[in-house]
Design a protein around this motif. Structure first.
Motif, short mmCIF file in Angstrom:
data_model
loop_
_atom_site.label_atom_id
_atom_site.label_comp_id
_atom_site.label_asym_id
_atom_site.label_seq_id
_atom_site.Cartn_x
_atom_site.Cartn_y
_atom_site.Cartn_z
N GLU A 176 0.80 -1.22 0.00
CA GLU A 176 0.00 0.00 0.00
C GLU A 176 0.84 1.28 0.00
O GLU A 176 0.28 2.37 -0.14
N TRP A 251 -4.73 -0.64 -6.14
CA TRP A 251 -4.70 -0.21 -4.74
C TRP A 251 -3.85 1.04 -4.56
O TRP A 251 -4.20 1.93 -3.79
N ASN A 254 -5.54 4.23 -5.59
CA ASN A 254 -6.60 4.64 -4.67
C ASN A 254 -6.12 4.58 -3.22
O ASN A 254 -6.86 4.18 -2.32
N GLU A 256 -5.62 6.69 -0.89
CA GLU A 256 -6.35 7.44 0.13
C GLU A 256 -7.61 6.70 0.57
O GLU A 256 -8.10 6.90 1.68
N GLN A 257 -8.16 5.87 -0.31
CA GLN A 257 -9.36 5.11 0.03
C GLN A 257 -9.06 3.62 0.07
O GLN A 257 -9.91 2.78 -0.24
N THR A 260 -11.45 1.01 1.68
CA THR A 260 -12.72 0.71 1.01
C THR A 260 -12.51 0.06 -0.35
O THR A 260 -13.34 -0.74 -0.79
N VAL A 261 -11.42 0.38 -1.02
CA VAL A 261 -11.15 -0.20 -2.34
C VAL A 261 -10.67 -1.64 -2.23
O VAL A 261 -10.99 -2.49 -3.07
N LYS A 263 -11.28 -4.71 -1.30
CA LYS A 263 -12.40 -5.55 -0.90
C LYS A 263 -11.93 -6.92 -0.43
O LYS A 263 -10.87 -7.41 -0.84
#
Length: 336
Positions: A176, A251, A254, A256-257, A260-261, A263
């Motif tokens: 990440e 990943w 995105n 910052e999210q 939620t991304v 899954k």
């Protein structure tokens, strides 16, 4: 610094310069603490391996000010941890385990200590057992290099082993952060990896083969790392690495999210594809179905199984029978 004058605005250079000086000051404090802790371990005749942190900043980047380091990571023998905990406690380090409410909240493979604003992350393993990473302390110790010539009880990982550990760490945390990929790229670019056969052989022994290949794929594809031609060729030919790498790319885009991304079905399939053998996949499959995986990295797979499968797990099973989260890939893609 490598760009011609005027290409980078002066205001940006000023900000970068200030941050670089702050990083250097922080890393020098970490190095000072490392020297003190190394002395304590030597006095107690306790072997310890250092990885990541300021030693990696020097090995991969050449300078302390070029890599952000949050804490000091060290690896000890599992049977030595009680003595390590006592040793650090006797020298005014607070154990974060003493601040948790229950045993379930404790990490299964590491414990944090703190003093003077510096955190020590003491590992006896590098990931929960369910991640299929086998860590051989004795092997890593034998090939390690002393961080001080006078201290034979504290060593750092050799570059080839450091590469493997970095890839294991990145995979465990879903890659990440882009800087974890930068670490691998810089370690490769500086020519620190001399024995590529060792890298691949040790990765296979540790059941982290695809994790290492994925780290190399990401470093080569995203940051154009100077991989040897034969390694680059093998990486580029692998469809499973492309699929894993593409998922990591989603990943990262995105970031910052990320919560939620990323899954649950995507995370599950990601773990499955990292395993080359079905006998390594089966325990993870059972764990995902029996125990609800938390978003926390420290969820306890050894906790008592629920009396009935939660609704979220039922949804998860249904998703596997159809398509999976953001990737839209059907179950047949477990193999690749």
């Amino acid at each position: 610094r490598a760009q011609p004058a005027g290409v980078v605005p002066a205001a940006v250079l000023e900000v970068l310069g200030n941050e670089s000086r702050e990083l250097e000051a922080r890393n020098r404090r970490l190095m000072a603490m490392l020297v003190e802790v190394a002395s304590l371990f030597e006095q107690a005749s306790l072997p310890m391996l250092v990885f990541k942190g300021p030693t990696l900043a020097v090995d991969a980047y050449g300078e302390l000010r070029l890599r952000e380091c949050g804490d000091l990571d060290m690896l000890v023998r599992p049977e030595d941890f009680p003595r390590v905990r006592e040793l650090l406690g006797d020298n005014d380090f607070s154990c974060l385990w003493d601040q948790v409410e229950t045993e379930r909240k404790r990490q299964l493979f590491a414990c944090e200590f703190q003093r003077d604003g510096v955190e020590l992350d003491v590992h006896w393993d590098l990931a929960p057992k369910g991640h299929n990473f086998d860590v051989d302390f004795e092997r890593l110790w034998e090939s390690g290099a002393p961080i001080e010539t006078s201290n034979q009880f504290v060593r750092k990982l050799r570059p080839e082993d450091s590469l493997e550990v970095l890839c294991m760490h990145g995979t465990r945390h879903w890659w990440e952060r882009l800087r974890w990929i930068c670490d691998i790229a810089e370690l490769v670019n500086r020519g620190e990896i001399q024995d590529w056969d060792r890298v691949l052989a040790r990765a296979a022994e540790a059941r982290s083969y695809r994790s290492v290949w994925l780290g190399l794929w990401l470093a080569g594809d995203l940051l154009d790392a100077d991989l040897p031609p034969e390694i680059r060729s093998q990486v580029d030919r692998s469809p499973v690495l492309r699929r894993l790498g593409s998922q990591v790319g989603v990943w990262l885009e995105n970031a910052e999210q990320a919560a939620t991304v990323r899954k649950l079905p995507d995370r599950f399939l990601f773990r499955m594809r990292l395993c080359e053998r079905w006998r390594d996949r089966v325990p993870q499959l059972a764990r995902y179905l029996v125990t609800m995986p938390s978003r926390s990295l420290n969820w306890n797979p050894c906790s008592a199984a629920p009396k009935r499968m939660p609704a979220t797990n039922i949804e998860f099973v249904r998703s596997l029978l159809g398509t999976s989260g953001t990737t839209g890939l059907p179950p047949r893609h477990f193999r690749e």
